[in-house]
Design a protein around this motif. Sequence first.
Motif, short mmCIF file in Angstrom:
data_model
loop_
_atom_site.label_atom_id
_atom_site.label_comp_id
_atom_site.label_asym_id
_atom_site.label_seq_id
_atom_site.Cartn_x
_atom_site.Cartn_y
_atom_site.Cartn_z
N LYS A 192 -28.50 8.48 3.22
CA LYS A 192 -27.05 8.72 3.23
C LYS A 192 -26.32 7.38 3.23
CE LYS A 192 -26.68 13.27 3.75
NZ LYS A 192 -27.19 13.66 2.43
N VAL A 193 -25.20 7.39 2.57
CA VAL A 193 -24.43 6.14 2.49
C VAL A 193 -23.03 6.38 3.04
CG1 VAL A 193 -23.32 4.52 0.90
CG2 VAL A 193 -25.66 5.27 0.48
N SER A 194 -22.56 5.47 3.88
CA SER A 194 -21.12 5.48 4.16
C SER A 194 -20.54 4.10 3.91
CB SER A 194 -20.81 5.97 5.58
OG SER A 194 -21.82 5.65 6.47
N LEU A 195 -19.24 4.11 3.66
CA LEU A 195 -18.59 2.89 3.21
C LEU A 195 -17.56 2.41 4.22
CD1 LEU A 195 -17.82 4.09 -0.43
CD2 LEU A 195 -19.70 2.61 0.28
N ILE A 196 -17.47 1.10 4.33
CA ILE A 196 -16.37 0.51 5.09
C ILE A 196 -15.63 -0.43 4.14
CG2 ILE A 196 -15.71 -0.96 7.02
CD1 ILE A 196 -18.18 -0.13 8.49
N GLY A 197 -14.37 -0.13 3.88
CA GLY A 197 -13.57 -1.00 3.02
C GLY A 197 -12.64 -1.85 3.86
N ILE A 198 -12.56 -3.13 3.54
CA ILE A 198 -11.68 -4.02 4.29
C ILE A 198 -10.69 -4.67 3.34
CG2 ILE A 198 -11.56 -6.02 5.81
CD1 ILE A 198 -14.44 -5.59 6.55
N THR A 199 -9.42 -4.68 3.71
CA THR A 199 -8.46 -5.38 2.86
C THR A 199 -7.34 -5.98 3.68
OG1 THR A 199 -6.97 -5.22 0.97
CG2 THR A 199 -7.09 -3.32 2.41
N ASN A 200 -6.77 -7.08 3.17
CA ASN A 200 -5.58 -7.62 3.82
C ASN A 200 -4.35 -7.35 2.98
OD1 ASN A 200 -5.68 -9.50 1.74
ND2 ASN A 200 -6.76 -10.98 2.99
N ASN A 201 -4.58 -6.60 1.92
CA ASN A 201 -3.47 -6.28 1.03
C ASN A 201 -2.88 -4.93 1.43
OD1 ASN A 201 -1.78 -5.66 -1.02
ND2 ASN A 201 -3.19 -6.27 -2.65
N LEU A 202 -1.71 -5.00 2.07
CA LEU A 202 -1.15 -3.78 2.63
C LEU A 202 -0.65 -2.83 1.55
CD1 LEU A 202 0.72 -5.42 5.63
CD2 LEU A 202 -1.54 -4.37 5.61
N LYS A 203 -0.43 -3.36 0.35
CA LYS A 203 0.05 -2.50 -0.73
C LYS A 203 -1.12 -1.88 -1.51
CE LYS A 203 2.73 -5.75 -2.24
NZ LYS A 203 3.42 -6.54 -3.26
N PHE A 204 -2.31 -2.25 -1.09
CA PHE A 204 -3.52 -1.84 -1.79
C PHE A 204 -3.53 -0.35 -2.13
CE2 PHE A 204 -8.04 -0.49 -1.47
CZ PHE A 204 -8.45 -1.08 -2.64
N LYS A 205 -3.14 0.44 -1.16
CA LYS A 205 -3.20 1.88 -1.34
C LYS A 205 -2.41 2.37 -2.54
CE LYS A 205 -4.18 4.92 2.37
NZ LYS A 205 -3.67 5.74 3.47
N SER A 206 -1.28 1.73 -2.76
CA SER A 206 -0.37 2.26 -3.77
C SER A 206 -0.89 2.07 -5.19
CB SER A 206 1.01 1.62 -3.62
OG SER A 206 0.91 0.23 -3.75
N PHE A 207 -1.73 1.06 -5.41
CA PHE A 207 -2.17 0.89 -6.79
C PHE A 207 -3.61 1.33 -7.05
CE2 PHE A 207 -2.94 -3.47 -5.18
CZ PHE A 207 -4.23 -3.66 -5.62
N LEU A 208 -4.17 2.00 -6.09
CA LEU A 208 -5.52 2.51 -6.32
C LEU A 208 -5.47 4.00 -6.62
CD1 LEU A 208 -8.38 1.36 -6.28
CD2 LEU A 208 -8.59 2.20 -3.95
N ASP A 209 -6.40 4.43 -7.42
CA ASP A 209 -6.52 5.84 -7.76
C ASP A 209 -6.57 6.72 -6.50
OD1 ASP A 209 -8.23 7.48 -10.35
OD2 ASP A 209 -7.70 8.38 -8.44
N ALA A 210 -5.81 7.79 -6.51
CA ALA A 210 -5.69 8.63 -5.32
C ALA A 210 -7.03 9.22 -4.88
CB ALA A 210 -4.69 9.75 -5.58
N ARG A 211 -7.87 9.55 -5.84
CA ARG A 211 -9.18 10.12 -5.50
C ARG A 211 -9.99 9.13 -4.67
NH1 ARG A 211 -11.88 10.70 -11.18
NH2 ARG A 211 -11.22 8.53 -11.10
N VAL A 212 -9.96 7.88 -5.11
CA VAL A 212 -10.74 6.86 -4.43
C VAL A 212 -10.19 6.64 -3.02
CG1 VAL A 212 -11.52 4.48 -4.49
CG2 VAL A 212 -11.25 5.75 -6.60
N ILE A 213 -8.88 6.55 -2.94
CA ILE A 213 -8.24 6.32 -1.65
C ILE A 213 -8.61 7.41 -0.66
CG2 ILE A 213 -6.00 6.65 -0.53
CD1 ILE A 213 -6.49 3.84 -1.16
#
Length: 406
Positions: free
Chosen positions: A172-193
Motif C-alpha cells: 500500500k502506498v500513501s503520499l505526503i505532499g509538502i508545499t510552501n506555495n499557498l496558491k498551489f491548490k488553485s492551479f492544480l487539477d481538482a481530482r489530484v487535490i
Amino acid sequence: MNVFEKFLASSPIFKNRDVLRHSYTPENLPHRGEQIEQLAILLSPALKGGLPSNIFIYGKTGTGKTATVKFVTNQLIEFSKKLSSNVSVHYINCEIIDTAYRVLASIAKGLGKNIPMTGWPTDQVYEEVCKTIDESNTKLIIVLDEIDKLAKKAEEALYSLTRINSDLKKAKVSLIGITNNLKFKSFLDARVISALSEEELVFPPYNAEQLEDILRQRAELAFNKDVIEDGVIELCAAIAAQEHGDARKALDLLRVSAEIAEREGANKVKVEHVKMAIKKIEADYVAETVKTLPIHTKILLYGMILLSENQDKFTTGEIYLIYRKLCSKISITPLTQRRISDLISELDMLGIVNSVVISKGRYGRTREVNIEADLSSIKTVLDEDYRLKELKNYENELKRLVKLLV
DNA sequence: CCTCCACCGGAAAGCCGGGTCA
DNA sequence: TGACCCGGCTTTCCGGTGGAGG
C-alpha cells in the motif's frame, strides 16, 4: 609553518557548525509539538497494518515542514522495526527530481531496483515500479517535498500516483505532499487535490520568541560555552521574525555572524557581528540576483545607475530613453516600453528597486523608481558581464545625456 | 469642474525552444 | 521522424486614470 595549519587549529567559537545547516534535522523541534502529534496520529495506521490517509502540508519556507516530516517518519521507521511491521518511507525533493520519469525511477531505486536514467517509456517504468512495490510488500509512504515544482511538469504522474493503490495487490502506498506555495491548490487539477489532501496540516510561521528558542537550542550544540553575547540571538530572531518567521533565515544569520566573528579573530560573537552579517547576506543576495538577471534587465539597471548619479528618483519614460540608448551602443535590439514596464515591476519584486505609481497631474501618470539595493554591489556584478563592457567607452557621452534629462 | 498628459496594465496573439507522442 | 503541444517571453492594441493647470 604549513599554510593550512592555522585553519586546522580548533575554532574558539564553533563546536559543531553543521548543526546550523539547513540539512540538519534536530532531535527535537521546539514549537512544533502539535504538528508532530497530528502527523503521528495520521501516520499511525501504517503500524497497525492499515493505510494512512494522504496528507497535504502547507507552510512558508523555514516553518519546519521538512524537518518535522523527516523527524516523524524517522521515528515511524524506528518504531515499526520494534513491532517488526513492514513500513518504509521514501523522500523525494521535487525541486531536484522534477519529472515524472525521475520520480518513478527514484521510488524504484529506493526499493533497491535500478531503472536506467533514460530510454524507457514512462508507462513501462510505472508498471515496473508497481511491481517492485508489490514485491517489497510494504506500507510505503512517499514524501513529495516541494510538490508544486512537480505539479506543473507532471500533473499526470501525480494523478497516477494518487491512484496507484488500485494497481497494487499486496503493498500500500500513501503520499505526503509538502508545499510552501499557498496558491498551489488553485492551479492544480481538482481530482489530484482532493486525492492528495485527504488530510491537511498547516505550519504557521514562527514568532520572534519561538525563533529565539530554536536558535538557543541550536546555539547550544553549535557553539562553545559563552561565546554568544547577550542580544545576539534576540536580534537574529527579531530580524527573521520580520521576514515571515523563517527559521532558516534566522539560522543563516546566526551562522554568518559567527563566521564573521571567527574570521575577525574575535572570541565572542557580538551584536555588531550580526549587523555585519545582515549587510553581508543582503549584499550576497543582491549579487546573486543581479548576476542571474537576463541581459535586458541588466541594461535597464545599468541605465538606472547612470540616472541615479544625478537624481534619486526617475520615471519609466526616462529609464526607457536611456535604455534604448544603451541598447543601440551595444547593438542589441531594445524591447518595447510595455515590456520594460514589466521588467521594472520584476526588479521591484526582487527588492532591487522600489517603484510607486504616481500622478504628476498635467504631466501625466507614471511610475517613480529608485534603486533600493546597495549601488556598489550592483555595479560590481554588472561590470563582470562581458556584454556590457563596451559601455565603458561611452561613459562621458552617456553622462552628458543623463545631465540633459534633469 | 474639465482636460489632457504620460504612462499603467489587462487581453490576446505571435514566436521560439524544448518536450511528447504516435 | 515529424506533427503537435506547452510554457515563457515579447509585441500589439487599447481602454483607463490621478491630479496640476486652466
